[in-house]
Design an enzyme around this catalytic site. Sequence first.
Site, PDB file in Angstrom:
ATOM      1  N   HIS A  88      16.953  23.731   7.367  1.00  0.00           N
ATOM      2  CA  HIS A  88      15.681  23.495   8.057  1.00  0.00           C
ATOM      3  C   HIS A  88      14.637  23.090   7.015  1.00  0.00           C
ATOM      4  O   HIS A  88      14.631  23.594   5.901  1.00  0.00           O
ATOM      5  CB  HIS A  88      15.206  24.762   8.777  1.00  0.00           C
TER       6      HIS A  88
ATOM      7  N   ASP B 265      19.631  25.671  16.466  1.00  0.00           N
ATOM      8  CA  ASP B 265      20.683  24.930  17.178  1.00  0.00           C
ATOM      9  C   ASP B 265      22.075  25.481  16.946  1.00  0.00           C
ATOM     10  O   ASP B 265      23.040  24.996  17.547  1.00  0.00           O
ATOM     11  CB  ASP B 265      20.634  23.457  16.739  1.00  0.00           C
TER      12      ASP B 265
END
Length: 429
Positions: free
Chosen positions: A306, A364
């Site tokens: 991320h 996710d």
Amino acid sequence: MSDRKATLTLDGKSYDLPVLSPTVGPDVLDIRKLYGEADVFTYDPGFTSTAACESTITYIDGDVGELLYRGYPIEQLAEKSSYLESCYLLLYGELPTHDQLSDFTARVTRHTMVHEQMHQFYRGFRRDAHPMATMVGVVGAMSAFYHDSTDVNDPWQREVAAIRMIAKLPTIAAMAYKYSVGQPFVYPKNSLSYAGNFLSMCFAVPAEDYVVSPILEKAMDRIMLLHADHEQNASTSTVRLAGSSGANPFACIAAGIACLWGPAHGGANQACLEMLKEIGTVDRIPEYVAKAKDKNSGFRLMGFGHRVYKNFDPRAKVMKESADEVLGLLGIDNNPLLQVAKELERIALEDEYFISKKLYPNVDFYSGIILEAMGFPTSMFTPIFAISRTVGWISQWKEMIAEKNQKIGRPRQLYIGAPRRDYVDLRHR
Ligand code: SDX
């Protein structure tokens, strides 16, 4: 505002850059006058060090894995709030009273149907069209049907557009799914909750009664809440940039949906489940971890890493707990994909490559496992992300539009192309 300043020295000249202090988070160097004073640009292609706006909506501390919606920790909201209550919080800045929540819920509920003529749109698509393609088209076309909520300068029209999109995105996404499986569209039911209504519009069929599972309804609502907003991510920045030109709200949200589709962003939930299926069994995990570490492979562990979180994504933690709970309640807790995901996480988090690059599971990584267990095909994972994020996009868009000195976004560039040169006639080339 404090009078703290940073000083830039360039070619023997000094330039003062005011330091702006946030409520929480890093200080910001105000470079708005830099080009005018020093005739230089700053360069930050991925915006890794650039604040594009002021905001009061969502805050992330990537170092400690903290996510706040209007100051409230995501873990507390996931446990105690609901998606629509969090929508109210994101839109208006405070948790609603009982009456405010009832009124907001009633307004959203009464806007869940789409114009009947919009049904014709779907027949223009192939049955195997990706639902995200359909959603980009149909949401963009909403401006052709809801003319009374496209004037961005009218606060009331902005409010109506916001309610309409929060209410209609589930209907539009469910219709895209029904069309793809050759089943008739299912109309919204005002007697159902927001999440329950979406499940009904996706899975009910005229041939029999459909009863919403409380387990799936709660899991769906929590997944939507976890995805509702996330600072200035790529799709939110797309919505803000589109909105800065004065484009109508439906066009801006359609732009956000298009950006979210990419596998580096919201498309990762579909890509992650496809990756877990490709890995298939725990014994093949080392092969894929090695590929992810090999720069030349072009392969990345989807659902990992991320831009902001350099610690655990707090949403991934809640999602992992939810996966255990939902699959357990559904009696499929020995789900092979969940086992592969957990073992992949364990191996990766012990591997120096992932540790050194601070790569952790993101939102996710586990969401697809729950969504597949609920009966959704992988092609519906990103549409569900889009439904959830619509309130975040709209909240950020409204914040931008309401700024008194709002300007059109227009980045500059580091030009490394050809300098001025004269045209050469074809006969001389
Ligand atoms: C979302 O911004 C948001 O907030 C997004 C989001 C939201 O709610 O809106 O949180 C939703 O988009 C989550 C992210 C979903 N995407 C994926 O899971 C795709 C896989 N992840 C990556 O592609 C990547 O981690 C990103 C895109 C998420 C972040 O990319 P960055 O910040 O630009 O980092 P990078 O590409 O510069 O990578 C840094 C290093 C690189 O190695 P070096 O060049 O430094 O040697 O880490 C490596 C990368 O190769 N790396 C990975 C990796 N992610 C980064 N290596 C293997 N597998 C990965 N998943």
